[in-house]
Design a protein around this motif. Structure first.
Motif, PDB file in Angstrom:
ATOM      1  N   ALA B 163       0.786  -1.149  -0.086  1.00  0.00           N
ATOM      2  CA  ALA B 163       0.035   0.035  -0.137  1.00  0.00           C
ATOM      3  C   ALA B 163       0.834   1.191   0.039  1.00  0.00           C
ATOM      4  CB  ALA B 163      -1.207  -0.013   1.415  1.00  0.00           C
ATOM      5  N   ALA B 164       1.708   1.300  -0.948  1.00  0.00           N
ATOM      6  CA  ALA B 164       2.539   2.503  -0.974  1.00  0.00           C
ATOM      7  C   ALA B 164       1.941   3.477  -1.738  1.00  0.00           C
ATOM      8  CB  ALA B 164       3.962   2.202  -1.897  1.00  0.00           C
ATOM      9  N   ILE B 165       0.951   3.321  -2.508  1.00  0.00           N
ATOM     10  CA  ILE B 165       0.304   4.284  -3.502  1.00  0.00           C
ATOM     11  C   ILE B 165      -1.106   4.176  -2.982  1.00  0.00           C
ATOM     12  CG2 ILE B 165       1.910   4.701  -5.286  1.00  0.00           C
ATOM     13  CD1 ILE B 165       0.595   2.399  -6.708  1.00  0.00           C
ATOM     14  N   ASP B 166      -1.870   5.442  -3.241  1.00  0.00           N
ATOM     15  CA  ASP B 166      -3.385   5.433  -3.051  1.00  0.00           C
ATOM     16  C   ASP B 166      -3.952   6.654  -3.961  1.00  0.00           C
ATOM     17  OD1 ASP B 166      -5.980   4.805  -2.619  1.00  0.00           O
ATOM     18  OD2 ASP B 166      -5.861   4.810  -0.343  1.00  0.00           O
ATOM     19  N   PHE B 167      -5.312   6.726  -3.849  1.00  0.00           N
ATOM     20  CA  PHE B 167      -5.895   7.996  -4.499  1.00  0.00           C
ATOM     21  C   PHE B 167      -5.791   9.235  -3.762  1.00  0.00           C
ATOM     22  CE2 PHE B 167      -8.167   4.329  -6.606  1.00  0.00           C
ATOM     23  CZ  PHE B 167      -7.960   4.862  -7.988  1.00  0.00           C
ATOM     24  N   ILE B 168      -5.181  10.166  -4.187  1.00  0.00           N
ATOM     25  CA  ILE B 168      -4.760  11.443  -3.558  1.00  0.00           C
ATOM     26  C   ILE B 168      -5.680  12.558  -4.179  1.00  0.00           C
ATOM     27  CG2 ILE B 168      -3.134  13.227  -2.718  1.00  0.00           C
ATOM     28  CD1 ILE B 168      -2.503  10.306  -1.731  1.00  0.00           C
ATOM     29  N   GLY B 169      -6.397  13.266  -3.133  1.00  0.00           N
ATOM     30  CA  GLY B 169      -7.036  14.714  -3.871  1.00  0.00           C
ATOM     31  C   GLY B 169      -8.347  13.985  -4.053  1.00  0.00           C
ATOM     32  N   ARG B 170      -9.195  14.954  -4.931  1.00  0.00           N
ATOM     33  CA  ARG B 170     -10.625  14.760  -5.042  1.00  0.00           C
ATOM     34  C   ARG B 170     -10.866  15.403  -6.528  1.00  0.00           C
ATOM     35  NH1 ARG B 170     -13.995  18.096  -1.091  1.00  0.00           N
ATOM     36  NH2 ARG B 170     -13.218  19.678  -2.289  1.00  0.00           N
ATOM     37  N   GLY B 171     -11.819  14.721  -7.134  1.00  0.00           N
ATOM     38  CA  GLY B 171     -12.429  15.219  -8.261  1.00  0.00           C
ATOM     39  C   GLY B 171     -11.393  15.291  -9.502  1.00  0.00           C
ATOM     40  N   SER B 172     -11.374  16.301 -10.479  1.00  0.00           N
ATOM     41  CA  SER B 172     -10.332  16.269 -11.459  1.00  0.00           C
ATOM     42  C   SER B 172      -9.059  16.627 -10.970  1.00  0.00           C
ATOM     43  CB  SER B 172     -10.722  17.564 -12.327  1.00  0.00           C
ATOM     44  OG  SER B 172     -10.571  18.830 -11.633  1.00  0.00           O
ATOM     45  N   LYS B 173      -8.531  16.789  -9.616  1.00  0.00           N
ATOM     46  CA  LYS B 173      -7.275  16.855  -9.064  1.00  0.00           C
ATOM     47  C   LYS B 173      -6.951  15.518  -8.554  1.00  0.00           C
ATOM     48  CE  LYS B 173      -6.870  21.821  -8.298  1.00  0.00           C
ATOM     49  NZ  LYS B 173      -8.269  22.285  -8.678  1.00  0.00           N
ATOM     50  N   THR B 175      -5.142  12.314  -8.273  1.00  0.00           N
ATOM     51  CA  THR B 175      -4.072  11.459  -8.661  1.00  0.00           C
ATOM     52  C   THR B 175      -3.493  10.220  -7.995  1.00  0.00           C
ATOM     53  OG1 THR B 175      -1.580  11.728  -9.339  1.00  0.00           O
ATOM     54  CG2 THR B 175      -2.440  13.106  -7.515  1.00  0.00           C
ATOM     55  N   VAL B 176      -2.768   9.314  -8.451  1.00  0.00           N
ATOM     56  CA  VAL B 176      -2.431   8.137  -7.744  1.00  0.00           C
ATOM     57  C   VAL B 176      -0.763   8.589  -7.216  1.00  0.00           C
ATOM     58  CG1 VAL B 176      -1.407   5.954  -7.803  1.00  0.00           C
ATOM     59  CG2 VAL B 176      -3.727   6.591  -8.895  1.00  0.00           C
ATOM     60  N   ALA B 177      -0.804   8.605  -5.725  1.00  0.00           N
ATOM     61  CA  ALA B 177       0.696   8.930  -5.244  1.00  0.00           C
ATOM     62  C   ALA B 177       0.722   8.293  -3.952  1.00  0.00           C
ATOM     63  CB  ALA B 177       0.386  10.606  -5.094  1.00  0.00           C
ATOM     64  N   THR B 178       1.788   8.685  -3.342  1.00  0.00           N
ATOM     65  CA  THR B 178       2.296   8.038  -2.179  1.00  0.00           C
ATOM     66  C   THR B 178       1.852   8.806  -1.196  1.00  0.00           C
ATOM     67  OG1 THR B 178       4.217   9.428  -2.210  1.00  0.00           O
ATOM     68  CG2 THR B 178       4.617   7.321  -3.337  1.00  0.00           C
TER      69      THR B 178
END
Lengths: 160, 573
Positions: B163-173, B175-178
């Motif tokens: 689980a190093a990465i996940d969905f970050i932020g919301r809506g059109s912003k 992104t998949v990030a750490t």
């Protein structure tokens, strides 16, 4: 926030499951002013959740921040009424003046800038809230004066 | 079993099965993007929509359970139009640089656009313009090419337990990030590359070393030598369109020579060497009351996993370097001086089914006097690229044999490429070392196959041995938790980072179906069946290396060249 406060909050949520994440994040931010890496990792251990997941949840909501607030925390309203009254122009000049993007804190930790959706003072727009104090009908020039006053106060403080 | 109707035909579904599952079994091809067999359904991309009579809207077949008497239509104009529109919308902010994209030709998005008839840009959205993440020595991320299908997020969490990465932020912003949106290199990522395999676009690719190797081969002042991992020879043909399961070892060796590699060595040689060192280490631990169970150290993703998530188990890890790094150390520390070559002018290239090996080669302890033992690691995919770049027709080449001395291998070293292979090779040699006799039946069935956790209880001489074989870090986590809870019956544990072992590594050819890994595994066992020397302790060149140079297993020279140490990682996890 000291580690003690964090531990005290987690103790209150002993045996909590992942559905307690948001209340815990809110309490930690309330105590700490922001969510530090250390706090996120510690909360993750408490709830058995990876840090990436917690960060994912926290970034979904506008209410959480990941850098400490500045000594002077500027909340600038970008709600509809303030927008009509010119808050975009105000924001542009605030970004330029403070050399900060929304969500950031200055290196000297003096100022931080945050965008909020509405503060419920729509008749007074554009509204700026500085450390809890409301300023009404803020123009770019008025905002510059507010910032200048803060800097002046700091200068006097330093001389004494 | 229940029955329902699809496109006018009655088909059967198991209880609780999704519409998609039943349709696929019947050979109805419903396009998907976010769906992954074996991972939780999310219904995120909605490409798999079908019409269900009575349902108000289109229904995502990947996450909608089939029910008795349901009437499903999979190819009405409404369905086809919806699927096409979804792809058009996904492409609205896509960089559209297929010509320059590493994934071109193997890209699901490209295939879908072609199959669904997207022939022009219908929507033009704002580009995201996010920076590339090139911080990792193994994996490069390009968020602009990401379609947010979440396959990487799920494989990292559900299969690998990282689980190093996940969905970050919301809506059109979004992104998949750490965590804290930092580089992969400082995240809890273990570099296994399973995310690359499942990525439908060019958003995740390996950090390529092809250019560096091409440059080294063209440099007359350098002597470029190569080693290749056990599983590469049963993967490589797939890069050239051949069905999985064909061993092209000899042709690959010939290709290396054509491309200008001065020596071709076989990592299976150091796999045999690993067995000699590791079996001795295990015997030593058992005899002296050392830390047990001992755990294998061949798989660098697993090593970083322990250093990051379970540092308390670091003393359990065998101190043996991985076969790649043993070969590197022998090339630079023994072979080069023997050949009167300056190690700094010897470029040691390794071909691996693995992206984590790139990280391993860059570990500071793997570079004595700042000269790395392994200079460049290429994945099987990159080797395919290199061979194509040099204009070679792999399948037309006459087979050649590897160079001496480090080209000789036994089949015990070769089966390292499949989960259970290290253990099987170790048991064969341990039996000989402890009893003085060869194992009667060398094939140890319980250690073979695709299962995530395999166990073996065996009596070797007077010793009652408990062994476990784990592949996939999610399974490893399970086993470590059992050990933490007090399980005591195990002596030796083999862990491979990738499910099924190296034959399913993060560096394997893209677009392989789930059966490919099994076919490669069978290819390795076929080699094991068909050759004469099947135990590591009978590798004559390994014996000679001990006689001429190393002395004895766990000896002083071995200790210096072939063993290593581990360090706890302070990472946000």
């Amino acid at each position: 926030m000291s580690t003690m406060d964090l531990e005290a909050i987690l103790k209150k949520h002993a045996g909590a499951k992942r559905d307690a994440l948001i209340p815990i994040l809110q309490e930690v931010q309330e105590a700490q002013g922001y969510l530090s890496r250390e706090a996120v990792t510690r909360i993750g251990r408490h709830l058995n959740l990876p840090a990436s997941k917690i960060f994912g949840v926290a970034t979904f909501y506008n209410q959480f921040r990941f850098t400490p607030k500045g000594k002077y925390h500027v909340m600038l309203c970008r709600g509809t009424a303030c927008h009509v009254k010119g808050s975009q122009k105000l924001l542009d000049s605030a970004v330029k003046l403070l050399k900060l993007k929304p969500g950031e804190t200055s290196r000297d930790k003096l100022f931080s800038l945050e965008i909020v959706a509405c503060m419920g003072a729509c008749g007074l727009g554009p509204v700026v809230n500085l450390n809890g104090e409301f300023h009404a009908a803020v123009s770019s020039r008025k905002f510059a004066k507010i910032v200048e006053d803060c800097r002046q106060k700091e200068l006097e403080h330093a001389q004494n | 079993m229940i029955q329902f109707e699809a496109d006018g035909k009655t088909i059967e579904a198991r209880d609780g099965e999704t519409i998609l599952g039943a349709l696929r079994r019947e050979g109805v091809n419903v396009p998907t993007l976010c769906h992954m067999e074996g991972l939780s359904p999310t219904g995120a991309c909605r490409l798999c929509v079908v019409e269900v009579e009575g349902a108000p809207g289109l229904v995502p077949s990947c996450s909608f359970p089939a029910s008795a008497g349901m009437k499903v239509k999979t190819r009405t104009p409404r369905v086809l139009e919806a699927r096409k529109t979804i792809v058009e919308l996904l492409l609205s902010n896509h960089p559209d640089d297929c010509l320059y994209c590493a994934r071109s030709g193997k890209c699901d998005l490209q295939t879908l656009a072609r199959d669904l008839g997207v022939r022009q840009r219908t929507y033009r959205g704002a580009r995201n313009d996010r920076p590339l993440d090139i911080s990792s020595p193994s994996i490069t991320r390009d968020p602009d090419k990401c379609v947010l299908c979440g396959r990487c997020v799920r494989v990292c969490e559900e299969i690998q337990g990282v689980a190093a990465i996940d969905f970050i932020g919301r809506g059109s912003k979004t992104t998949v990030a750490t965590a804290f949106d930092r580089g992969l290199n400082v995240s809890s990522c273990v570099n296994c590359g399973q995310c690359i395999l499942v990525c439908p676009t060019g958003a995740l690719t390996e950090h390529s070393n092809v250019e560096a190797v091409v440059a080294a081969l063209a440099d007359p002042s350098k002597t470029v030598v190569v080693q290749h991992a056990p599983s590469v020879s049963v993967q490589l043909a797939e890069e050239f369109g051949i069905k999985a399961g064909l061993d092209v070892d000899g042709k690959m060796v010939a290709a290396f020579r054509r491309m200008g590699f001065a020596r071709v060595f076989d990592t299976s040689f150091t796999a045999d060497l690993t067995i000699m060192e590791e079996a001795s280490e295990l015997a030593h631990r058992v005899a002296t009351g050392g830390v047990l169970p001992m755990m294998t150290s061949c798989s660098p993703g697993w090593i970083k996993f322990v250093e990051t998530f379970y540092p308390d188990f670091m003393p359990n890890l065998s101190s043996c370097k991985s076969p790649q790094q043993m070969m590197g150390a022998i090339i630079k520390g023994f072979w080069a001086p023997n050949q009167k070559l300056d190690p700094a002018n010897v470029i040691s290239v390794s071909i691996m089914p693995c992206t984590a090996k790139k990280f391993e080669a860059e570990r500071p302890e793997m570079a004595p006097n700042h000269v790395p033992d392994v200079d460049y690691v290429l994945t099987t995919r990159e080797l395919g690229e290199l061979i194509r770049r040099f204009g070679l027709d792999l399948m037309a080449l006459e087979s050649e044999t590897a160079d001496t001395p480090f080209g000789e291998r036994t089949t015990a070293g070769k089966i390292f490429g499949a989960s259970g292979g290290v253990m099987e090779a170790a048991v064969r040699t341990a039996h000989f070392l402890l009893t003085g006799k060869e194992l009667e039946n060398l094939e140890i069935r319980p250690l073979r196959g695709a299962k995530g956790i395999k166990e073996l209880r065996a009596k070797i001489g007077d010793l009652e041995v408990g062994a476990a074989v784990v592949s996939g870090l999610g399974n490893a986590r399970q086993l470590l938790e059992q050990l933490k809870a007090g399980r005591k019956d195990l002596h030796f544990i083999e862990v491979m980072t990738c499910p099924g072992g190296c034959i399913n590594g993060g560096g394997q050819p893209l677009g392989a179906d789930p059966e490919a890994a099994k076919a490669r595994m069978q290819a390795l066992y076929k080699i094991d069946r068909s050759e004469a020397v099947r135990v590591s302790h009978k590798n004559t060149e390994v014996k000679r290396l001990y006689d001429d140079f190393l002395g004895r297993p766990l000896g002083e020279k071995s200790h210096k060249l072939l063993h290593t140490h581990y360090a706890k990682r302070e990472t946000v996890i």
